[in-house]
Design an enzyme around this catalytic site. Structure first.
Site, mmCIF file in Angstrom:
data_model
loop_
_atom_site.group_PDB
_atom_site.id
_atom_site.type_symbol
_atom_site.label_atom_id
_atom_site.label_comp_id
_atom_site.label_asym_id
_atom_site.label_seq_id
_atom_site.Cartn_x
_atom_site.Cartn_y
_atom_site.Cartn_z
ATOM 1 N N GLU A 43 0.904 -1.117 0.037
ATOM 2 C CA GLU A 43 0.063 0.084 -0.106
ATOM 3 C C GLU A 43 0.829 1.419 0.124
ATOM 4 O OE1 GLU A 43 -2.407 0.729 3.477
ATOM 5 O OE2 GLU A 43 -3.463 2.299 2.281
ATOM 6 N N GLU A 68 4.978 4.892 3.530
ATOM 7 C CA GLU A 68 4.528 6.257 4.146
ATOM 8 C C GLU A 68 5.607 7.262 4.034
ATOM 9 O OE1 GLU A 68 1.309 7.905 4.295
ATOM 10 O OE2 GLU A 68 2.831 9.799 4.540
ATOM 11 N N ASP A 120 -3.067 11.620 -2.867
ATOM 12 C CA ASP A 120 -3.270 13.175 -3.132
ATOM 13 C C ASP A 120 -3.588 13.385 -4.613
ATOM 14 O OD1 ASP A 120 -2.517 13.739 -0.430
ATOM 15 O OD2 ASP A 120 -0.562 13.232 -0.946
ATOM 16 N N LYS A 124 -3.480 20.664 -9.815
ATOM 17 C CA LYS A 124 -2.976 21.317 -11.036
ATOM 18 C C LYS A 124 -2.074 20.635 -11.774
ATOM 19 C CE LYS A 124 -2.672 25.687 -8.049
ATOM 20 N NZ LYS A 124 -1.786 26.487 -7.157
ATOM 21 N N ASP A 156 -12.141 9.386 -3.715
ATOM 22 C CA ASP A 156 -13.182 10.168 -3.693
ATOM 23 C C ASP A 156 -13.312 11.214 -4.831
ATOM 24 O OD1 ASP A 156 -11.235 11.629 -2.426
ATOM 25 O OD2 ASP A 156 -12.357 13.224 -2.286
ATOM 26 N N THR A 193 -10.568 2.753 4.854
ATOM 27 C CA THR A 193 -9.488 3.558 5.260
ATOM 28 C C THR A 193 -9.887 4.844 6.138
ATOM 29 O OG1 THR A 193 -9.187 5.387 3.655
ATOM 30 C CG2 THR A 193 -8.424 3.220 3.031
ATOM 31 N N GLU A 194 -8.905 5.796 6.612
ATOM 32 C CA GLU A 194 -9.390 6.784 7.607
ATOM 33 C C GLU A 194 -10.160 7.829 6.649
ATOM 34 O OE1 GLU A 194 -6.059 5.891 7.611
ATOM 35 O OE2 GLU A 194 -5.627 5.132 9.567
ATOM 36 N N TYR A 195 -9.544 8.129 5.445
ATOM 37 C CA TYR A 195 -10.020 9.196 4.420
ATOM 38 C C TYR A 195 -11.446 8.664 3.966
ATOM 39 C CZ TYR A 195 -6.285 12.483 4.477
ATOM 40 O OH TYR A 195 -5.483 13.547 4.631
ATOM 41 N N GLU A 196 -11.384 7.260 3.759
ATOM 42 C CA GLU A 196 -12.773 6.672 3.439
ATOM 43 C C GLU A 196 -13.911 6.970 4.153
ATOM 44 O OE1 GLU A 196 -12.017 2.612 2.298
ATOM 45 O OE2 GLU A 196 -13.673 2.411 0.839
#
Ligand SMILES: C[S@@+](CC[C@H](N)C(=O)[O-])C[C@H]1O[C@@H](n2cnc3c(N)ncnc32)[C@H](O)[C@@H]1O
Length: 218
Positions: A43, A68, A120, A124, A156, A193-196
């Site tokens: 991951e 990470e 991320d 741009k 997302d 996941t945390e963001y999910e």
């Protein structure tokens, strides 16, 4: 959003290099032996580690590595894993480093699946090269992925999803799974996941794409 700097992180990371590697190249070609597995998952951008921790317990026969680059996030993830009661670290490790150097850490065809969770989006155009699904990264993934190895991506971000679909198709991958609202149905086989979990609470759809490396004629 960048995580707030954790003051304890640097010294903690230096004391736990047997779990979270800062020089992962020492294991190049040996990860499956280290984790006693036949199938290796990586991951990239594992954040605070929930996906890695849960998937490595759900799929205990498979090997799991979380990469990470942010020191505070990496330390939070690794500490969570090591302090979790009953958590078995035999089949998992973490790496604190920038995945741009991934070719130094894995041998050709050593990896079975790469997971990109809520990477991320770098909206741009000037920064598109930093996207973890951009051509430069895909060229590296193709080398370390085994024949028919897979990349599984959740996001997302509709624009990142659309652009990544094109990157995959233009760079030697074919689509094997696809959803524009993955969590509409229950998927107990896949950790959140945390963001999910944050996006699901906001009612946003989760996009999923899984692609497979296409055999290249030599
Ligand atoms: C938006 S967060 C998502 C975290 C987690 N996957 C989740 O879904 O909750 C993206 C993470 O990827 C990490 N990241 C971005 N580029 C990276 C790179 N080149 N190498 C390693 N980690 C990276 C960031 O530091 C950040 O922690």
């Amino acid at each position: 959003m960048r995580m707030r700097k954790k003051k304890w992180a640097d010294s903690w990371l230096d004391e736990h290099t047997d779990y979270i590697f800062q020089d992962p190249s020492v294991n190049k070609g040996k990860w499956k032996e280290l984790l006693s597995c036949d199938e290796l998952h990586v991951e990239i951008g594992c954040g605070k580690g929930d996906y890695l921790i849960n998937m490595s317990q759900m799929y205990a026969d498979e090997g799991w590595i979380g990469i990470e680059k942010d020191r505070s996030a990496a330390a939070t993830a690794a500490r969570k894993a090591l302090e979790l009661e009953g958590y078995n670290t035999n089949n998992n490790r973490m790496v604190l480093a920038d995945a741009a150097d991934i070719l130094d850490w894995f041998d050709e065809k050593e990896v079975d699946m790469i997971h990109l969770n809520f990477s991320d989006p770098w909206p741009k155009k000037h920064y598109h090269k930093r996207r973890l699904s951009s051509k430069d990264f895909l060229d590296k993934y193709k080398i370390i992925l085994q024949d028919k190895g897979k990349i599984r991506m959740k996001t997302d971000n509709a624009q990142l999803f659309e652009d990544s679909l094109i990157y995959f198709l233009q760079n030697g991958f074919e689509v094997v799974e696809f959803s524009v609202d993955y969590r509409r149905n229950i998927h107990d086989e896949d950790a959140i996941t945390e963001y999910e979990s944050k996006f699901m609470a906001e009612g946003k759809p989760i996009y999923l794409i899984c692609v497979e490396k296409v055999d290249m004629i030599q």
